[in-house]
Design an enzyme around this catalytic site. Structure first.
Site: not given
Ligand code: NAP
Length: 399
Positions: A150, A217, A265, A289
């Site tokens: 971002y 991640k 995840d 987000d």
């Protein structure tokens, strides 16, 4: 009372009895929501302090109203006023399409370095939810607000910049990128990570919460997201060695906050399957987000989801939802997200008594089942009321 600005020093916020707080009422349904919210805030502050404290609200312009009156979507005076008064609250703003400004919210966050997006997600009894036991979810998400994909460093497919980057990647680092690719950069720094995780741990300490989970991640993106995890653990050990311990190393006296990490995840699954095992979550921008909207959906959707963008010495509180323009001026939508953002604001400023009253008021109104359309349409036995009547109900239940 004329009011004075909020200060900030090494000990944190310095809040006078009559702080001046700038507000942006917002576009679309913003004015309906703001009118209702301001009445709730004033009543809660008055009741909590026996009339000793009050807020001196100062309207500042942004969005469509600012564009109509000044020709600018975000006038300099607005940014200056927020900088001077340090803490502000805003309604949703239309993101102008086809202008130079990407998003007014992003611009404000960048200008004031509001690096932590804080979103509490908890269920209020009576609010319809798709989950069997929505009350089990009670988390506060700390999303890093300034870095990651971002950061706005991206180049269009076919642009000279993308071509040049491909050349450097191929020629100097032996990494090939397909010719027709757009390229985005994902910067994540130790500085940005540590200050975010520090804020999350301080929050857990201040609220007596049992864990801080680093969500990343790092299994795939080892040098960015993996470093987020490592730097997060490092700041915890270095600066909060007395109060935190690493998962699996329980038992040290005084260390009450478990530091742990989860792959993003897997964390989405955990939030649905075992939500009561988590309290404070800290994560990079993109993960945050997605996860904050998903968590909000579990406890009743965006109409109930408050938020705050907080830096060091500056903070802007805002609802998570948009302007819902089809309902503008109808006195119809749910004002809770802005009202609960106000509760967060008062809590951040040390007026916990005001925040508690507002939350009690929202609970009371929901229990009375006199609620806005979004809740009424899913809640058996509920009566639909307007935004302003819902605010009256909240005020009646503040005490
Ligand atoms: P939206 O305004 O959040 O509205 C989508 C739907 O969510 C509404 O139609 C409504 O659902 C429900 N909803 C939203 N707020 C509600 C409330 N207070 N009470 C009850 N229901 C509510 O999203 P959008 O239509 O995608 O975006 C509209 C504009 O808002 C865009 O210009 C966008 O850029 C902007 N936006 C601003 C912010 C911000 O300022 N923070 C955030 C997101 C979007 P039903 O139709 O089912 O009743």
């Amino acid at each position: 009372m004329s009011g004075s600005p909020i200060g900030y020093g090494p000990a944190g916020w310095q809040v006078p009895d009559a702080p001046i707080i700038p507000f942006i009422e917002g576009d679309g349904t913003g004015p309906d929501i703001w009118r209702a919210s301001q009445r709730v805030f004033d009543a809660a502050v008055h009741q909590a302090s026996g009339g000793r404290r009050r807020i001196v609200w100062r309207e500042v312009l942004a969005g469509e109203k600012a564009f109509r009156q000044t020709g600018s979507w975000l006038p300099d005076e607005t940014v200056d006023a927020i900088r001077t008064h340090r803490v502000a609250i805003k309604g949703p703003l239309t993101t102008p399409v086809g202008t130079g400004i990407r998003s007014l919210n992003v611009t404000l966050r960048k200008l004031l370095d509001l690096y932590a997006c804080i979103r509490p997600c908890r269920h209020y009894p009576g609010v319809p939810s798709p989950m069997k036991a929505p009350e089990k979810l009670d988390v506060v998400i700390f999303r890093e607000n300034t870095e990651d994909v971002y950061a706005g460093i991206e180049f269009a497919a076919g642009s000279p910049e993308a071509a040049r980057l491909r050349e450097v990647l191929q020629g100097e680092f032996g990494k090939s990128v397909r010719e027709d690719s757009a390229i985005g950069i994902k910067p994540m720094s130790r500085f940005g990570t540590e200050r975010l995780v520090r804020k999350a741990i301080r929050y857990a300490e201040a609220h007596g919460l049992p864990s801080v989970t680093l969500v990343h991640k790092g299994n795939i993106m080892k040098f960015t997201e993996g470093a987020f995890r490592d730097w997060g653990y490092e700041v915890a050990a270095r600066e909060f060695g007395g109060t935190t311990y690493r998962e699996g190393e329980e038992g040290r006296p005084g260390a009450s906050i478990r530091m742990q990490d989860r792959i993003a995840d897997a964390m989405f699954q955990q939030l649905m399957l075992r939500p009561d095992e988590y309290s404070v979550l800290a994560m990079p921008n993109l993960n945050g987000d997605y996860m904050s909207d998903a968590a909000a959906a579990q406890v009743g959707g965006l109409g109930m989801a408050p938020g705050g963008n907080v830096g060091d010495g500056y903070a802007v509180f805002e609802a998570t939802h948009g302007t819902a323009p089809k309902y503008a001026g109808l006195d119809k939508v749910n004002p809770c997200a802005v009202i609960l953002s106000g509760a967060m604001m008062f809590e951040e400023l040390g007026w916990e008594d005001v925040g508690r009253r507002i939350i009690a008021g929202v609970r009371g109104a929901l229990e009375a089942k006199l609620v806005t359309y979004d809740i009424a349409r899913q809640l058996p036995g509920a009566t639909e009321v307007s935004t302003s009547t819902f605010a009256d109900q909240i005020i009646q239940h503040l005490g």
